[in-house]
Design a protein around this motif. Structure first.
Motif, PDB file in Angstrom:
ATOM      1  N   ASN A  40       0.837  -1.201   0.000  1.00 43.04           N
ATOM      2  CA  ASN A  40       0.000   0.000   0.000  1.00 43.04           C
ATOM      3  C   ASN A  40       0.870   1.248   0.000  1.00 43.04           C
ATOM      4  OD1 ASN A  40       0.791   0.367   2.671  1.00 43.04           O
ATOM      5  ND2 ASN A  40      -1.229  -0.073   3.536  1.00 43.04           N
ATOM      6  N   VAL A  46       2.259  -7.275   1.750  1.00 44.20           N
ATOM      7  CA  VAL A  46       1.623  -8.530   2.163  1.00 44.20           C
ATOM      8  C   VAL A  46       1.892  -9.607   1.127  1.00 44.20           C
ATOM      9  CG1 VAL A  46      -0.202  -7.410   3.491  1.00 44.20           C
ATOM     10  CG2 VAL A  46      -0.598  -7.934   1.073  1.00 44.20           C
ATOM     11  N   ARG A  59       2.279 -10.233   6.698  1.00 42.06           N
ATOM     12  CA  ARG A  59       2.370  -8.779   6.513  1.00 42.06           C
ATOM     13  C   ARG A  59       3.761  -8.319   6.928  1.00 42.06           C
ATOM     14  NH1 ARG A  59      -1.722  -6.794   9.789  1.00 42.06           N
ATOM     15  NH2 ARG A  59      -0.287  -6.768  11.561  1.00 42.06           N
ATOM     16  N   ALA A  80      -2.115 -13.757   1.408  1.00 40.99           N
ATOM     17  CA  ALA A  80      -2.576 -12.371   1.331  1.00 40.99           C
ATOM     18  C   ALA A  80      -2.232 -11.821  -0.042  1.00 40.99           C
ATOM     19  CB  ALA A  80      -1.929 -11.526   2.413  1.00 40.99           C
ATOM     20  N   ILE A  83      -3.826  -5.156  -0.071  1.00 44.07           N
ATOM     21  CA  ILE A  83      -3.924  -4.367   1.155  1.00 44.07           C
ATOM     22  C   ILE A  83      -4.368  -2.962   0.780  1.00 44.07           C
ATOM     23  CG2 ILE A  83      -1.432  -3.891   1.058  1.00 44.07           C
ATOM     24  CD1 ILE A  83      -1.499  -3.652   4.138  1.00 44.07           C
ATOM     25  N   ILE A  89      -6.662  -6.261   4.730  1.00 45.92           N
ATOM     26  CA  ILE A  89      -5.990  -7.145   3.785  1.00 45.92           C
ATOM     27  C   ILE A  89      -6.972  -8.159   3.212  1.00 45.92           C
ATOM     28  CG2 ILE A  89      -4.185  -8.930   3.613  1.00 45.92           C
ATOM     29  CD1 ILE A  89      -2.780  -7.372   5.950  1.00 45.92           C
ATOM     30  N   ARG A 104     -11.102 -11.782   4.488  1.00 40.77           N
ATOM     31  CA  ARG A 104     -10.623 -10.442   4.803  1.00 40.77           C
ATOM     32  C   ARG A 104      -9.882 -10.529   6.126  1.00 40.77           C
ATOM     33  NH1 ARG A 104     -15.139  -8.148   5.048  1.00 40.77           N
ATOM     34  NH2 ARG A 104     -15.279  -7.235   2.965  1.00 40.77           N
TER      35      ARG A 104
END
Length: 331
Positions: A40, A46, A59, A80, A83, A89, A104
């Motif tokens: 992000n 992730v 993460r 994952a 994000i 996530i 989620r």
């Protein structure tokens, strides 16, 4: 903790060249390899870490902390894949019967099972927007049919529309504002599409005389990254503009390439094959100039999966050798 950062000059794959800093992000305790799939704008990445017969969604904080995100009860595997800006996530987890569920991973450490898509045996979460909507797919083990869907923040399921004459769809990714991209099938022909905010679907252009196309990522302005096949069967990384025009990013590389991520500045990342057939993590700037991002000395192949607003790139080394989650910063 993060392993040591390695500074190097990236290998040249096109016409661009710049100093690139590469960091091995490490793994959760007990794991032997890892892959970073998304990042992000705060630099939080992730993906997953894996050991002997298990995998855990992971993460990596922007500085040091590595977190095991857990797995649904009875499962051995979780992953994952996206994000959002607040740190929520998306991904998937195995359950006790061996099938998969889209999930989620919430900020409080809990995992929400998003359930199945009607008529499909498994589901996968493949991205998340800033409203908390998870995009993904339903997949049926008996028929192989796939359907691109989304679950809103309350868990309400909606199927993405299919263009006329198509029968199934694949999810590529979603932008922070909810624009999504993927592909649809008409018989054996695959076509990249963009699902727009007004509920319409845009079928994206193919290369002249070419065949299948696939969209893997999209930014908030509707620019899409993916790949398209040429008339002679070559696979080229491509970028589609907001108005649906196709830009061939792989024209200078005769060995094949794929684009997997794009940021809001139109910078695209993925991989390109070198003359030996190995995949090199690659960045294409907004003008299409390509840059090899480099790999650890022990690795000979890898890919970049995602890039954030400030240009932080994540991906992994490895294909047949053990994978390691990596972060690259160019310049």
């Amino acid at each position: 903790m993060l392993t040591a950062t390695v500074a190097a000059t990236a290998a040249l794959t096109g016409t661009a060249q710049a100093a690139t800093t590469m960091t091995d992000l490490g793994t959760i305790p007990g794991a032997s390899w890892s892959i970073a799939r998304a990042v992000n704008n705060s630099g939080v990445a992730v993906g997953r870490s894996s050991g002997n017969g298990w995998s855990r969604a992971t993460r990596w904080a922007a500085r040091a902390t590595i977190t095991d995100l857990g797995v649904l009860p009875g499962g051995r595997y979780s992953n994952a894949t996206g994000i959002n800006s607040t740190g929520v996530i998306a991904g998937d987890s195995e359950v006790s019967d061996g099938t998969n569920r889209a999930v989620r991973f919430n900020l409080d450490g809990t995992i929400t099972d998003l359930g199945l898509v009607p008529g499909h045996s498994d589901s996968w979460g493949l991205g998340i927007d800033d409203s908390g909507t998870v995009v993904g797919e339903g997949w049926d083990r008996s028929t192989g049919n796939r359907r691109a869907v989304k679950w809103d923040a309350a868990g309400v399921l909606t199927e993405f529309p299919l263009p006329a004459g198509t029968t199934s769809s694949l999810m590529g990714g979603v932008a922070p504002n909810g624009i999504a991209a993927g592909s649809v099938y008409a018989g054996q022909l695959e076509r990249a599409v963009r699902w727009n905010l007004d509920g319409t679907v845009t079928v994206l252009a193919s290369l002249p005389g070419g065949g299948d196309t696939r969209a893997n990522a999209v930014n908030r302005y509707g620019q899409v990254a993916g790949y398209a096949f040429t008339i002679d069967g070559g696979q080229h990384a491509v970028r589609w503009t907001r108005d649906g025009r196709i830009v061939d990013l792989g024209a200078a590389n005769p060995y094949g390439s794929i684009a997997r991520g794009i940021n809001e500045n139109g910078i695209t990342v993925g991989s390109a094959q070198d003359s030996t057939g190995q995949s090199v993590p690659t960045r294409w700037d907004s003008n299409g100039a390509s840059l090899g991002l480099g790999l650890p000395a022990t690795a000979y192949t890898g890919t970049a999966w995602a890039i954030n607003r400030s240009g932080v790139i994540v991906g992994n080394s490895g294909q047949y050798e053990p994978n390691r989650a990596l972060r690259w910063i160019v310049g």
